[in-house]
Design a protein around this motif. Structure first.
Motif, PDB file in Angstrom:
ATOM      1  N   ASP A  12     101.323 -39.235  34.031  1.00  0.00           N
ATOM      2  CA  ASP A  12     100.852 -40.603  33.762  1.00  0.00           C
ATOM      3  C   ASP A  12     101.803 -41.629  34.369  1.00  0.00           C
ATOM      4  OD1 ASP A  12      98.621 -39.782  32.309  1.00  0.00           O
ATOM      5  OD2 ASP A  12      99.632 -39.982  30.370  1.00  0.00           O
ATOM      6  N   LEU A  13     103.098 -41.391  34.238  1.00  0.00           N
ATOM      7  CA  LEU A  13     104.102 -42.306  34.780  1.00  0.00           C
ATOM      8  C   LEU A  13     103.983 -42.397  36.301  1.00  0.00           C
ATOM      9  CD1 LEU A  13     106.134 -43.954  33.188  1.00  0.00           C
ATOM     10  CD2 LEU A  13     107.836 -42.209  33.651  1.00  0.00           C
ATOM     11  N   VAL A  14     103.800 -41.269  36.942  1.00  0.00           N
ATOM     12  CA  VAL A  14     103.628 -41.238  38.403  1.00  0.00           C
ATOM     13  C   VAL A  14     102.335 -41.952  38.799  1.00  0.00           C
ATOM     14  CG1 VAL A  14     103.211 -39.722  40.387  1.00  0.00           C
ATOM     15  CG2 VAL A  14     105.008 -39.159  38.728  1.00  0.00           C
ATOM     16  N   GLU A  69     100.215 -48.283  26.307  1.00  0.00           N
ATOM     17  CA  GLU A  69     100.265 -47.516  25.071  1.00  0.00           C
ATOM     18  C   GLU A  69     100.947 -46.187  25.376  1.00  0.00           C
ATOM     19  OE1 GLU A  69      97.245 -45.313  21.972  1.00  0.00           O
ATOM     20  OE2 GLU A  69      96.678 -47.289  22.749  1.00  0.00           O
ATOM     21  N   MET A  70     101.876 -45.824  24.532  1.00  0.00           N
ATOM     22  CA  MET A  70     102.594 -44.567  24.673  1.00  0.00           C
ATOM     23  C   MET A  70     102.403 -43.787  23.374  1.00  0.00           C
ATOM     24  SD  MET A  70     106.658 -43.949  25.403  1.00  0.00           S
ATOM     25  CE  MET A  70     106.548 -44.502  27.100  1.00  0.00           C
ATOM     26  N   LEU A  82     103.620 -37.742  24.782  1.00  0.00           N
ATOM     27  CA  LEU A  82     102.365 -37.084  25.120  1.00  0.00           C
ATOM     28  C   LEU A  82     101.618 -37.732  26.278  1.00  0.00           C
ATOM     29  CD1 LEU A  82     101.060 -36.538  21.477  1.00  0.00           C
ATOM     30  CD2 LEU A  82     102.228 -34.871  22.949  1.00  0.00           C
ATOM     31  N   ARG A  83     101.375 -39.032  26.186  1.00  0.00           N
ATOM     32  CA  ARG A  83     100.565 -39.732  27.188  1.00  0.00           C
ATOM     33  C   ARG A  83     100.969 -41.196  27.261  1.00  0.00           C
ATOM     34  NH1 ARG A  83      95.942 -37.141  29.230  1.00  0.00           N
ATOM     35  NH2 ARG A  83      96.437 -38.604  30.883  1.00  0.00           N
ATOM     36  N   ILE A  84     100.680 -41.813  28.405  1.00  0.00           N
ATOM     37  CA  ILE A  84     100.920 -43.251  28.615  1.00  0.00           C
ATOM     38  C   ILE A  84      99.756 -43.786  29.429  1.00  0.00           C
ATOM     39  CG2 ILE A  84     102.464 -45.008  29.576  1.00  0.00           C
ATOM     40  CD1 ILE A  84     104.607 -42.788  29.716  1.00  0.00           C
TER      41      ILE A  84
END
Length: 92
Positions: A12-14, A69-70, A82-84
């Protein structure tokens, strides 16, 4: 507690960086840096953020970082990122 990034959260960050870098490279670097350091405060306050009851019996919470949202899970001895995603993304 130790913080561990899941493969999904790292991806997600990438993805977010690549999306932003196309139009605003400086902003992309700044936002990814901010998101990368946001979990640091969870070491001291792991139960920071809203608890999401629909993940029971797992303890999953969400924090808001700017417009993002993280989600993180409190597991035995560690915090899993978990997710962003951006709050405007369609997550359906």
């Amino acid at each position: 507690m130790k913080i561990k990034w899941t493969a999904s959260a790292s991806a997600d960050l990438v993805r977010l960086h690549n999306f932003l870098a196309a139009v605003a490279p400086d902003a992309a670097a700044r936002i990814v840096n901010q998101l990368g350091h946001a979990p640091d405060r969870l070491e001291a306050f792991p139960r920071l953020g809203e608890k999401l009851d629909n993940y029971e019996p797992h303890e999953v919470r969400r924090i808001i970082v700017g417009h993002y949202e993280m989600r993180h899970e409190i597991a035995e001895g560690e915090i899993l990122i978990l997710r962003i995603w951006h709050s405007r993304e369609n997550r359906a």
